[in-house]
Design an enzyme around this catalytic site. Structure first.
Site, PDB file in Angstrom:
ATOM      1  N   GLU A  19      -9.892 -26.362   0.564  1.00  0.00           N
ATOM      2  CA  GLU A  19      -8.551 -25.814   0.824  1.00  0.00           C
ATOM      3  C   GLU A  19      -8.654 -25.048   2.127  1.00  0.00           C
ATOM      4  O   GLU A  19      -9.241 -23.971   2.170  1.00  0.00           O
ATOM      5  CB  GLU A  19      -8.143 -24.858  -0.302  1.00  0.00           C
ATOM      6  N   CYS A  33      -2.555 -18.767   4.180  1.00  0.00           N
ATOM      7  CA  CYS A  33      -2.735 -20.148   4.653  1.00  0.00           C
ATOM      8  C   CYS A  33      -1.414 -20.892   4.747  1.00  0.00           C
ATOM      9  O   CYS A  33      -1.235 -21.759   5.595  1.00  0.00           O
ATOM     10  CB  CYS A  33      -3.687 -20.890   3.720  1.00  0.00           C
TER      11      CYS A  33
HETATM   12  P1  NAD Z   1     -14.059 -18.497   6.425  1.00  0.00           P
HETATM   13  O1  NAD Z   1     -14.136 -19.959   6.501  1.00  0.00           O
HETATM   14  O2  NAD Z   1     -14.569 -17.705   7.547  1.00  0.00           O
HETATM   15  O3  NAD Z   1     -14.826 -17.959   5.136  1.00  0.00           O
HETATM   16  C1  NAD Z   1     -14.516 -18.407   3.835  1.00  0.00           C
HETATM   17  C2  NAD Z   1     -15.731 -18.248   2.949  1.00  0.00           C
HETATM   18  O4  NAD Z   1     -16.755 -19.135   3.384  1.00  0.00           O
HETATM   19  C3  NAD Z   1     -16.349 -16.858   2.969  1.00  0.00           C
HETATM   20  O5  NAD Z   1     -16.788 -16.520   1.678  1.00  0.00           O
HETATM   21  C4  NAD Z   1     -17.523 -17.046   3.924  1.00  0.00           C
HETATM   22  O6  NAD Z   1     -18.557 -16.108   3.734  1.00  0.00           O
HETATM   23  C5  NAD Z   1     -17.976 -18.430   3.552  1.00  0.00           C
HETATM   24  N1  NAD Z   1     -18.761 -19.144   4.575  1.00  0.00           N
HETATM   25  C6  NAD Z   1     -18.767 -18.960   5.902  1.00  0.00           C
HETATM   26  N2  NAD Z   1     -19.619 -19.828   6.493  1.00  0.00           N
HETATM   27  C7  NAD Z   1     -20.144 -20.582   5.510  1.00  0.00           C
HETATM   28  C8  NAD Z   1     -21.056 -21.671   5.465  1.00  0.00           C
HETATM   29  N3  NAD Z   1     -21.619 -22.166   6.574  1.00  0.00           N
HETATM   30  N4  NAD Z   1     -21.361 -22.219   4.282  1.00  0.00           N
HETATM   31  C9  NAD Z   1     -20.793 -21.763   3.143  1.00  0.00           C
HETATM   32  N5  NAD Z   1     -19.917 -20.719   3.099  1.00  0.00           N
HETATM   33  C10 NAD Z   1     -19.606 -20.153   4.282  1.00  0.00           C
HETATM   34  O7  NAD Z   1     -12.519 -18.161   6.128  1.00  0.00           O
HETATM   35  P2  NAD Z   1     -11.841 -16.724   6.023  1.00  0.00           P
HETATM   36  O8  NAD Z   1     -11.719 -16.129   7.377  1.00  0.00           O
HETATM   37  O9  NAD Z   1     -12.513 -15.934   4.951  1.00  0.00           O
HETATM   38  O10 NAD Z   1     -10.402 -17.104   5.466  1.00  0.00           O
HETATM   39  C11 NAD Z   1      -9.318 -17.437   6.276  1.00  0.00           C
HETATM   40  C12 NAD Z   1      -9.124 -18.927   6.299  1.00  0.00           C
HETATM   41  O11 NAD Z   1      -8.956 -19.401   4.962  1.00  0.00           O
HETATM   42  C13 NAD Z   1      -7.877 -19.360   7.041  1.00  0.00           C
HETATM   43  O12 NAD Z   1      -8.152 -20.476   7.832  1.00  0.00           O
HETATM   44  C14 NAD Z   1      -6.921 -19.725   5.921  1.00  0.00           C
HETATM   45  O13 NAD Z   1      -5.919 -20.638   6.297  1.00  0.00           O
HETATM   46  C15 NAD Z   1      -7.844 -20.274   4.910  1.00  0.00           C
HETATM   47  N6  NAD Z   1      -7.240 -20.233   3.581  1.00  0.00           N
HETATM   48  C16 NAD Z   1      -6.867 -21.410   3.027  1.00  0.00           C
HETATM   49  C17 NAD Z   1      -6.242 -21.407   1.789  1.00  0.00           C
HETATM   50  C18 NAD Z   1      -5.821 -22.698   1.137  1.00  0.00           C
HETATM   51  O14 NAD Z   1      -5.669 -22.710  -0.071  1.00  0.00           O
HETATM   52  N7  NAD Z   1      -5.615 -23.780   1.861  1.00  0.00           N
HETATM   53  C19 NAD Z   1      -6.008 -20.207   1.131  1.00  0.00           C
HETATM   54  C20 NAD Z   1      -6.407 -19.028   1.743  1.00  0.00           C
HETATM   55  C21 NAD Z   1      -7.031 -19.049   2.970  1.00  0.00           C
END
Ligand code: NAD
Length: 493
Positions: A262, A296
């Site tokens: 997502e 998002c």
């Molecule tokens: P992010 O991708 O930076 O981090 C998300 C999670 O992934 C965190 O727990 C982070 O520690 C982890 N992570 C980071 N690098 C990783 C790796 N290499 N391997 C595994 N895990 C890793 O995102 P964010 O800044 O926390 O959140 C914002 C983003 O999330 C925005 O792009 C937003 O649109 C998206 N989002 C999407 C939805 C949806 O349902 N489509 C909902 C909410 C947020």
């Protein structure tokens, strides 16, 4: 009772709160004040291995997957009840950790998390195996063939969540994973781990057996990446940014894990000339500025029909200006701070880029002057009228309170422009014409389309996007499908 301000937190592995193997910690900071709320034990690869091993043992040898659906449903309902009993404290904790207005965390996030556990409790009770009967000749005899398709849990699931709605996001994943008999290792965002750690505590109190739920706060590279790569993990359910989603998909492919992603969005919000303008103004404010645009689903590209553009633009910025930027714990605040100083700087850099690329600022956001807000990462809303759809602010996900208003003349034109993005999460249409609503819904490339509404989704319905907004769907039977695998048993006699 859940404490509002835990000062030290640990990892949750095999039913117990434990120190990280390295003893490393990081700080969770209140985005509204800059104060450190808690020192969090930071997981790394060794802790991932401990947690996955615990989840593996619980899956292979423990009672959870062998319990009846009714028994799992009972535990999930108990957990929902505990969430409701602790709702005020959890909502306050979430508001403090994520900077999200208390009125959102208390009226929406925490109740919705509890609803998720109740929903999947009922959903799993209602899920049945399928049977088929047939006759056909085999090995020289006419045989009766009875076949059964039973839904078995996938195994150990890695659940990885972002920071914007931590408890709700965790519940979207953990509730269906548990309902279907899996065990899991949940890695919350390093920016907002506190409500998920409380959820782990409540899981134990609800009767979830040891090792079934494990929670590993930690950095993405140190804890998230080894979790995705771990050979003991069978499936990965991820919510977060597009680049991380792509990296996870690549890493998971190496061990053929099942993945759902997502990801981000750049959703179009289309106000047609025949729209109810009051609804369109109010709905567009909500679709864009809830949680300061850190959503998002945010409708960040607001397309307004030429015929009503001037009337709309006369009203909309004034309505946005009236939003109260302030302490998220106060019920009067509409917009809290952004999640971190770095994120605010990133959003501000998009505002600067918008101006540099010649967009007109109908409302220009700024850091508030108010002394009481100085230490937080506050930023008031910006509304741009960009020169073209090629502007960076129109193309990229900003994840902050920055909106582009764009004028359109025909439905065909707006569909082409709305679809000219690599994202495809949601789209919004405001119109009184049902035929137009259906045509636009057919033509828009997005996983979810709301006509005359914003995020009106009940829990039976799918959530997710297409193109670079994700892979797969969460919610309802789509989550049940992801967290199970059908097994065919075919008996001939
Ligand atoms: P992010 O991708 O930076 O981090 C998300 C999670 O992934 C965190 O727990 C982070 O520690 C982890 N992570 C980071 N690098 C990783 C790796 N290499 N391997 C595994 N895990 C890793 O995102 P964010 O800044 O926390 O959140 C914002 C983003 O999330 C925005 O792009 C937003 O649109 C998206 N989002 C999407 C939805 C949806 O349902 N489509 C909902 C909410 C947020």
């Amino acid at each position: 009772m859940v404490e509002a301000e835990p000062m030290e937190t640990r990892l949750f592995i095999d039913g117990a709160f434990v120190e990280a193997a390295t003893g490393a910690t990081f700080e969770s900071v209140d985005p509204a004040s800059g104060e450190t709320i808690a020192r969090i034990a930071a997981a790394d690869a060794e802790d991932v291995d401990r947690a996955v091993s615990a989840a593996r043992r619980a899956f292979d040898n423990g009672p959870w997957r062998r319990t009846t659906a009714a028994e799992r449903a009972r535990v999930l309902r108990k957990l929902a009840g505990l969430l409701r009993e602790n709702a005020d404290a959890l909502a306050a904790l979430e508001s403090r950790d994520a900077g999200k207005p208390f009125k959102e965390t208390s009226f929406r996030d925490v109740p919705r998390a509890a609803d998720n556990f109740e929903f999947f409790a009922s959903a799993i009770e209602g899920r049945t195996s399928e049977t088929f009967s047939a006759r056909r000749p085999f090995l020289g005899r006419d045989r009766e063939i009875q076949s059964l398709v039973q839904y078995e849990p996938v195994g150990v699931c890695a659940l990885i969540t972002p920071w914007n709605s931590p408890l709700m996001q965790a519940s979207w994943k953990i509730a269906p994973a548990l309902a279907t008999g899996n065990t899991c290792v949940l890695k919350p965002s390093e920016l907002t781990p506190l409500s998920t750690l409380k959820l782990a505590e409540l899981c134990g109190a609800a009767g979830v057996p040891d090792g079934v739920v494990n929670v590993l706060p930690g950095l993405g590279a140190a804890a998230g990446a080894p979790l995705v790569a771990h050979p003991g993990v069978d499936a990965v359910a991820f919510t977060g940014s597009e680049p991380t989603g792509i990296a996870i998909n690549v890493a998971a492919a190496a061990t053929l894990k099942k993945v759902t992603l997502e990801l981000g969005g750049k959703s179009a919000n289309i106000v047609c000339a025949d729209a109810d303008i009051d609804d369109a103004v109010e709905g567009s404010v909500l679709a864009m500025f809830r949680h300061s645009g850190q959503v998002c689903l945010a409708g960040t590209r607001l397309f307004v029909a030429d015929a009503i553009y001037d009337a709309f633009v006369e009203r909309f910025p004034a309505r946005v200006r009236a939003l109260v930027v302030g302490d998220p714990q106060q019920l009067g605040s509409d917009l809290g701070p952004l999640i971190s100083p770095q994120h605010r700087e990133r959003v501000e850099s998009f505002v600067a880029k918008g101006l540099a690329e010649g967009a007109e600022a109908l409302l220009q956001g700024a850091r508030p002057d108010d002394e009481a807000l100085r230490r937080g990462n506050y930023l008031s809303p910006t509304i741009f009228a960009p020169r073209s759809d090629d502007a960076t602010i129109v193309r990229e996900e900003i994840f902050g309170p920055v909106l582009s208003i764009l004028r359109f003349k025909s439905d065909a034109e707006v569909v082409a422009r709305a679809n000219a993005t690599r994202f495809g999460l949601a789209a919004y249409v405001w119109t009184r014409d049902l035929s137009r609503a259906l045509q636009l819904s057919n033509d828009l490339q997005a996983g979810m389309i709301w006509v005359n509404g914003y995020f009106l989704r009940d829990l039976r319905q799918p959530f997710g996007g297409i193109k670079h907004s994700g892979l797969g769907r969460e919610g309802g039977r789509w989550s049940l499908d992801f967290f199970t695998q059908p097994k065919l048993v075919c008996i001939a006699r």
